[in-house]
Write a protein that holds these residues in place. Structure first.
Motif, mmCIF file in Angstrom:
data_model
loop_
_atom_site.group_PDB
_atom_site.id
_atom_site.type_symbol
_atom_site.label_atom_id
_atom_site.label_comp_id
_atom_site.label_asym_id
_atom_site.label_seq_id
_atom_site.Cartn_x
_atom_site.Cartn_y
_atom_site.Cartn_z
ATOM 1 N N ILE A 89 1.111 -1.113 0.437
ATOM 2 C CA ILE A 89 -0.131 -0.100 0.304
ATOM 3 C C ILE A 89 1.152 1.436 0.487
ATOM 4 C CG2 ILE A 89 -1.916 -1.247 1.180
ATOM 5 C CD1 ILE A 89 -1.012 0.797 3.836
ATOM 6 N N ASP A 90 0.036 2.350 0.037
ATOM 7 C CA ASP A 90 0.418 3.604 0.197
ATOM 8 C C ASP A 90 0.896 4.225 1.785
ATOM 9 O OD1 ASP A 90 2.217 3.000 -2.411
ATOM 10 O OD2 ASP A 90 0.511 4.927 -2.787
ATOM 11 N N VAL A 91 1.106 4.978 1.908
ATOM 12 C CA VAL A 91 0.615 5.270 3.495
ATOM 13 C C VAL A 91 0.795 6.683 3.952
ATOM 14 C CG1 VAL A 91 1.907 3.765 4.660
ATOM 15 C CG2 VAL A 91 3.557 4.936 4.522
ATOM 16 N N ASN A 92 1.449 7.399 2.521
ATOM 17 C CA ASN A 92 0.973 9.299 2.651
ATOM 18 C C ASN A 92 0.780 9.100 0.918
ATOM 19 O OD1 ASN A 92 2.262 9.552 5.130
ATOM 20 N ND2 ASN A 92 4.334 8.919 3.463
ATOM 21 N N GLY A 93 -0.173 10.330 1.012
ATOM 22 C CA GLY A 93 -0.298 11.120 -0.052
ATOM 23 C C GLY A 93 -2.118 10.851 -1.015
ATOM 24 N N SER A 94 -2.255 10.957 -1.889
ATOM 25 C CA SER A 94 -3.020 11.260 -1.937
ATOM 26 C C SER A 94 -4.431 10.253 -2.352
ATOM 27 C CB SER A 94 -3.922 12.281 -3.395
ATOM 28 O OG SER A 94 -3.065 11.806 -4.251
ATOM 29 N N GLY A 95 -3.165 9.006 -2.276
ATOM 30 C CA GLY A 95 -3.447 7.282 -2.402
ATOM 31 C C GLY A 95 -3.343 6.268 -2.073
ATOM 32 N N ALA A 96 -3.008 7.566 -0.447
ATOM 33 C CA ALA A 96 -2.808 6.129 0.752
ATOM 34 C C ALA A 96 -3.194 6.019 1.077
ATOM 35 C CB ALA A 96 -2.752 7.575 2.181
ATOM 36 N N HIS A 97 -3.647 4.753 1.263
ATOM 37 C CA HIS A 97 -4.639 2.940 2.182
ATOM 38 C C HIS A 97 -5.209 4.408 3.008
ATOM 39 C CE1 HIS A 97 -6.784 -0.035 4.049
ATOM 40 N NE2 HIS A 97 -6.706 -0.702 2.908
ATOM 41 N N PRO A 98 -7.098 3.891 3.844
ATOM 42 C CA PRO A 98 -7.885 5.106 4.416
ATOM 43 C C PRO A 98 -6.835 4.367 5.915
ATOM 44 C CG PRO A 98 -8.954 4.019 2.879
ATOM 45 C CD PRO A 98 -7.443 3.549 1.941
ATOM 46 N N LEU A 99 -6.630 3.560 5.746
ATOM 47 C CA LEU A 99 -5.809 3.113 7.123
ATOM 48 C C LEU A 99 -4.762 3.844 7.751
ATOM 49 C CD1 LEU A 99 -6.000 1.129 9.411
ATOM 50 C CD2 LEU A 99 -4.668 -0.278 8.478
ATOM 51 N N TYR A 100 -4.495 3.883 6.787
ATOM 52 C CA TYR A 100 -3.041 5.371 7.491
ATOM 53 C C TYR A 100 -3.479 6.353 6.732
ATOM 54 C CZ TYR A 100 0.538 1.456 8.032
ATOM 55 O OH TYR A 100 1.109 0.852 8.934
ATOM 56 N N GLN A 101 -4.452 6.672 7.055
ATOM 57 C CA GLN A 101 -4.862 8.022 6.627
ATOM 58 C C GLN A 101 -5.710 8.255 8.081
ATOM 59 O OE1 GLN A 101 -7.914 9.468 3.445
ATOM 60 N NE2 GLN A 101 -6.588 8.315 2.181
ATOM 61 N N TYR A 102 -5.960 7.413 8.494
ATOM 62 C CA TYR A 102 -7.074 7.559 9.776
ATOM 63 C C TYR A 102 -5.942 7.317 11.094
ATOM 64 C CZ TYR A 102 -9.212 5.789 13.848
ATOM 65 O OH TYR A 102 -9.668 6.020 15.564
ATOM 66 N N LEU A 103 -4.948 6.515 10.327
ATOM 67 C CA LEU A 103 -4.168 6.086 11.909
ATOM 68 C C LEU A 103 -2.776 7.622 11.791
ATOM 69 C CD1 LEU A 103 -2.350 2.824 10.807
ATOM 70 C CD2 LEU A 103 -3.608 3.552 12.637
ATOM 71 N N ARG A 104 -2.060 8.301 10.729
ATOM 72 C CA ARG A 104 -1.974 9.434 10.825
ATOM 73 C C ARG A 104 -2.541 10.502 11.578
ATOM 74 N NH1 ARG A 104 -1.362 9.242 5.123
ATOM 75 N NH2 ARG A 104 -1.279 11.704 4.685
ATOM 76 N N ALA A 105 -3.663 9.982 11.071
ATOM 77 C CA ALA A 105 -5.247 11.970 11.578
ATOM 78 C C ALA A 105 -4.829 11.152 13.801
ATOM 79 C CB ALA A 105 -6.338 11.231 11.187
ATOM 80 N N GLU A 106 -5.020 9.921 14.034
ATOM 81 C CA GLU A 106 -4.833 9.295 15.812
ATOM 82 C C GLU A 106 -3.781 10.162 16.028
ATOM 83 O OE1 GLU A 106 -7.849 8.450 16.680
ATOM 84 O OE2 GLU A 106 -8.248 9.514 15.367
ATOM 85 N N LYS A 107 -2.346 9.680 15.605
ATOM 86 C CA LYS A 107 -1.121 10.084 15.947
ATOM 87 C C LYS A 107 -0.278 10.350 15.308
ATOM 88 C CE LYS A 107 -1.673 8.890 20.540
ATOM 89 N NZ LYS A 107 -1.808 9.092 20.999
ATOM 90 N N SER A 108 -0.212 11.925 15.363
ATOM 91 C CA SER A 108 1.167 12.884 14.441
ATOM 92 C C SER A 108 2.378 12.377 15.129
ATOM 93 C CB SER A 108 0.405 14.707 14.712
ATOM 94 O OG SER A 108 1.426 15.090 12.980
ATOM 95 N N GLY A 109 3.258 12.125 14.040
ATOM 96 C CA GLY A 109 4.725 12.260 14.337
ATOM 97 C C GLY A 109 5.179 13.239 14.938
ATOM 98 N N LEU A 110 6.443 13.340 14.855
ATOM 99 C CA LEU A 110 7.411 14.588 15.926
ATOM 100 C C LEU A 110 7.534 15.937 14.600
ATOM 101 C CD1 LEU A 110 10.864 12.799 17.209
ATOM 102 C CD2 LEU A 110 8.698 14.825 18.552
ATOM 103 N N LEU A 111 7.438 14.907 13.096
ATOM 104 C CA LEU A 111 7.593 16.129 12.163
ATOM 105 C C LEU A 111 6.084 16.792 11.147
ATOM 106 C CD1 LEU A 111 10.712 15.109 11.115
ATOM 107 C CD2 LEU A 111 9.716 17.149 12.516
ATOM 108 N N GLY A 112 4.753 16.466 12.233
ATOM 109 C CA GLY A 112 4.141 16.575 11.759
ATOM 110 C C GLY A 112 3.347 14.681 11.019
#
Length: 158
Positions: free
Chosen positions: A96-119
């Motif tokens: 899957i893709d984890v970033n960008g417009s083609g990111a898998h919806p699961l990873y869109q959710y995970l990134r929104a739930e827990k941001s990293g140090l740099l976003g």
């Protein structure tokens, strides 16, 4: 608002896997790659699976080729690599893709739930998300965080 169990992903075998299948378990969701400096973490991830799986824990591996093209293989090649080199028994999913417009919806959710140090973007392979038994994303770990270093956090949720 969707929760972790509202998503599905395709297994390496091409089967649609609803994440609801893992409801009630503690999960460590990891974007993986076969040709990365962090690839040896498969060994530690498998050790966690073997030690903690019987207590209601699972690693979920999501191959990704967005970082240095370090996961060039197809599903069959990825599965063969994980099995032959690291004896992986935890669920591995289709690339899957984890970033960008083609990111898998699961990873869109995970990134929104827990941001990293740099976003919110995933910075590299082997970024890890820890999910508790209720489906809440409770932790995000950098690629440099080894599976062994995360074990105490996982055990606290078991």
């Amino acid at each position: 608002m969707p929760g972790i169990y509202d998503f599905a992903a395709q297994s390496l075998a091409g089967e649609d896997v609803p994440l609801r299948r893992f409801e009630g378990q503690v999960l460590l969701i990891v974007n993986t790659a076969s040709a990365c400096g962090f690839t040896p973490q498969y060994k530690g991830l498998q050790a966690l699976q073997e030690a903690l799986g019987p207590r209601g824990f699972s690693v979920l591996g999501f191959p990704c080729n967005q970082f240095g093209a370090q996961e060039p293989g197809d599903a069959s090649q990825i599965g063969q690599f994980c099995e032959s080199k690291y004896a992986v028994t935890f669920p591995m999913f289709a690339k899957i893709d984890v970033n960008g417009s083609g990111a898998h919806p699961l990873y869109q959710y995970l990134r929104a739930e827990k941001s990293g140090l740099l976003g919110s973007s995933i910075k590299w392979n082997f970024t890890k998300f820890l999910v508790d038994r209720t489906g809440k994303v409770v932790g995000r770990y950098a690629p440099t965080a080894t599976p062994e270093a995360i074990r105490k956090d996982i055990e606290a949720l078991l």
